[in-house]
Design a protein around this motif. Sequence first.
Motif, PDB file in Angstrom:
ATOM      1  N   ALA A  72       3.489   2.668   6.589  1.00 18.12           N
ATOM      2  CA  ALA A  72       2.447   2.986   5.715  1.00 18.12           C
ATOM      3  C   ALA A  72       2.874   4.146   4.556  1.00 18.12           C
ATOM      4  O   ALA A  72       2.706   4.254   3.603  1.00 18.12           O
ATOM      5  CB  ALA A  72       1.121   3.089   6.260  1.00 18.12           C
ATOM      6  N   LYS A  73       3.443   4.989   5.470  1.00 17.51           N
ATOM      7  CA  LYS A  73       3.691   6.405   4.832  1.00 17.51           C
ATOM      8  C   LYS A  73       4.889   6.153   4.009  1.00 17.51           C
ATOM      9  O   LYS A  73       4.937   6.828   2.662  1.00 17.51           O
ATOM     10  CB  LYS A  73       3.858   7.569   5.837  1.00 17.51           C
ATOM     11  N   ALA A  74       5.926   5.272   4.486  1.00 20.74           N
ATOM     12  CA  ALA A  74       7.016   4.988   3.771  1.00 20.74           C
ATOM     13  C   ALA A  74       6.781   4.293   2.381  1.00 20.74           C
ATOM     14  O   ALA A  74       7.019   4.677   1.172  1.00 20.74           O
ATOM     15  CB  ALA A  74       8.064   4.293   4.382  1.00 20.74           C
ATOM     16  N   ILE A  75       5.821   3.532   2.330  1.00 21.81           N
ATOM     17  CA  ILE A  75       5.430   2.359   1.363  1.00 21.81           C
ATOM     18  C   ILE A  75       4.613   3.595   0.223  1.00 21.81           C
ATOM     19  O   ILE A  75       4.904   3.496  -0.909  1.00 21.81           O
ATOM     20  CB  ILE A  75       4.385   1.239   1.815  1.00 21.81           C
ATOM     21  N   SER A  76       3.903   4.260   0.828  1.00 18.07           N
ATOM     22  CA  SER A  76       3.032   5.209  -0.041  1.00 18.07           C
ATOM     23  C   SER A  76       4.095   6.163  -0.893  1.00 18.07           C
ATOM     24  O   SER A  76       3.924   6.377  -2.058  1.00 18.07           O
ATOM     25  CB  SER A  76       1.968   6.141   0.852  1.00 18.07           C
ATOM     26  N   ALA A  77       5.058   6.503   0.032  1.00 18.91           N
ATOM     27  CA  ALA A  77       5.934   7.427  -0.519  1.00 18.91           C
ATOM     28  C   ALA A  77       6.720   6.611  -1.839  1.00 18.91           C
ATOM     29  O   ALA A  77       7.102   7.339  -2.878  1.00 18.91           O
ATOM     30  CB  ALA A  77       7.237   7.993   0.171  1.00 18.91           C
ATOM     31  N   CYS A  78       7.041   5.536  -1.693  1.00 13.83           N
ATOM     32  CA  CYS A  78       7.736   4.689  -2.650  1.00 13.83           C
ATOM     33  C   CYS A  78       6.580   4.685  -3.772  1.00 13.83           C
ATOM     34  O   CYS A  78       7.216   4.724  -4.924  1.00 13.83           O
ATOM     35  CB  CYS A  78       7.921   3.316  -2.224  1.00 13.83           C
ATOM     36  N   LEU A  79       5.153   4.479  -3.701  1.00 15.62           N
ATOM     37  CA  LEU A  79       4.231   4.261  -4.609  1.00 15.62           C
ATOM     38  C   LEU A  79       4.016   5.363  -5.496  1.00 15.62           C
ATOM     39  O   LEU A  79       3.884   5.268  -6.496  1.00 15.62           O
ATOM     40  CB  LEU A  79       3.123   3.460  -4.172  1.00 15.62           C
ATOM     41  N   ARG A  87      13.046   3.023  -2.824  1.00 16.67           N
ATOM     42  CA  ARG A  87      13.284   1.521  -2.841  1.00 16.67           C
ATOM     43  C   ARG A  87      12.981   1.186  -1.557  1.00 16.67           C
ATOM     44  O   ARG A  87      13.434   1.644  -0.661  1.00 16.67           O
ATOM     45  CB  ARG A  87      14.457   1.083  -3.518  1.00 16.67           C
ATOM     46  N   TYR A  88      12.894  -0.291  -1.571  1.00 18.59           N
ATOM     47  CA  TYR A  88      12.892  -0.930  -0.214  1.00 18.59           C
ATOM     48  C   TYR A  88      14.035  -2.007  -0.396  1.00 18.59           C
ATOM     49  O   TYR A  88      13.822  -2.964  -1.126  1.00 18.59           O
ATOM     50  CB  TYR A  88      11.515  -1.559   0.136  1.00 18.59           C
ATOM     51  N   LYS A  98       3.199  -5.294  -0.139  1.00 15.19           N
ATOM     52  CA  LYS A  98       2.441  -4.182  -0.166  1.00 15.19           C
ATOM     53  C   LYS A  98       3.069  -3.403  -1.317  1.00 15.19           C
ATOM     54  O   LYS A  98       2.453  -2.432  -1.919  1.00 15.19           O
ATOM     55  CB  LYS A  98       2.614  -3.388   1.013  1.00 15.19           C
ATOM     56  N   LEU A  99       4.282  -3.674  -1.633  1.00 13.46           N
ATOM     57  CA  LEU A  99       5.140  -2.762  -2.855  1.00 13.46           C
ATOM     58  C   LEU A  99       4.750  -3.497  -4.207  1.00 13.46           C
ATOM     59  O   LEU A  99       5.569  -3.192  -5.294  1.00 13.46           O
ATOM     60  CB  LEU A  99       6.437  -2.471  -2.523  1.00 13.46           C
ATOM     61  N   GLY A 100       3.937  -4.288  -4.206  1.00 12.61           N
ATOM     62  CA  GLY A 100       3.502  -5.293  -5.413  1.00 12.61           C
ATOM     63  C   GLY A 100       4.616  -6.266  -5.810  1.00 12.61           C
ATOM     64  O   GLY A 100       4.419  -6.616  -6.791  1.00 12.61           O
ATOM     65  N   ASN A 101       5.167  -6.718  -4.893  1.00 12.89           N
ATOM     66  CA  ASN A 101       6.335  -7.741  -5.235  1.00 12.89           C
ATOM     67  C   ASN A 101       7.092  -7.264  -6.425  1.00 12.89           C
ATOM     68  O   ASN A 101       7.538  -8.016  -7.480  1.00 12.89           O
ATOM     69  CB  ASN A 101       5.732  -8.964  -5.216  1.00 12.89           C
TER      70      ASN A 101
END
Length: 153
Positions: A72-79, A87-88, A98-101
């Motif tokens: 969740a933290k890694a995703i928040s950092a990307c967002l 990037r992922y 979760k990254l909005g596709n």
Amino acid sequence: MSECFRNPCRFPKNVEGPFYTTGSQGKDGYWCSNCLWCGAPEAEAPELLAELNETNSDTYFVRQPSTPEEFAKAISACLVCCTAALRYGGKDREIIHKLGNDPEMCDFIVSRSGNLQCVVGADGKLRPFTQKIVRKSRRQSHNDTKKWWQFWR
Ligand code: SF4
């Protein structure tokens, strides 16, 4: 480790794994991360990203997430990154969702037919077919930040 895309623009200091930052290489061969200094991504995931200090101004992953909280933290950092430099590159559909596709953050997106499609070319740039998707998601996020009276404009 799950299969992930190897973006040629991957900043070399990133630890191996699906989450990474992009960078640019100068003529002198020196790499610079495309996200640096403001500390917003680091505030979201301090355990996963290199500390910013007098000797480091580059944003990059020093550790990959391994727990749901860390993901969740890694995703928040990307967002939170305003230049989409985090990037992922993995194929986990839940994370992609979760990254909005979003091709600006995911190396693979889920197509309308449900297949995973790589969105980055061999040159590290987004493939032409993604332009429409990026424009649409920018429009969407612009609308999301509009006040109610601005929808008529
Ligand atoms: S989040 Fe945006 S402003 Fe902050 S360092 Fe990264 S690119 Fe720069």
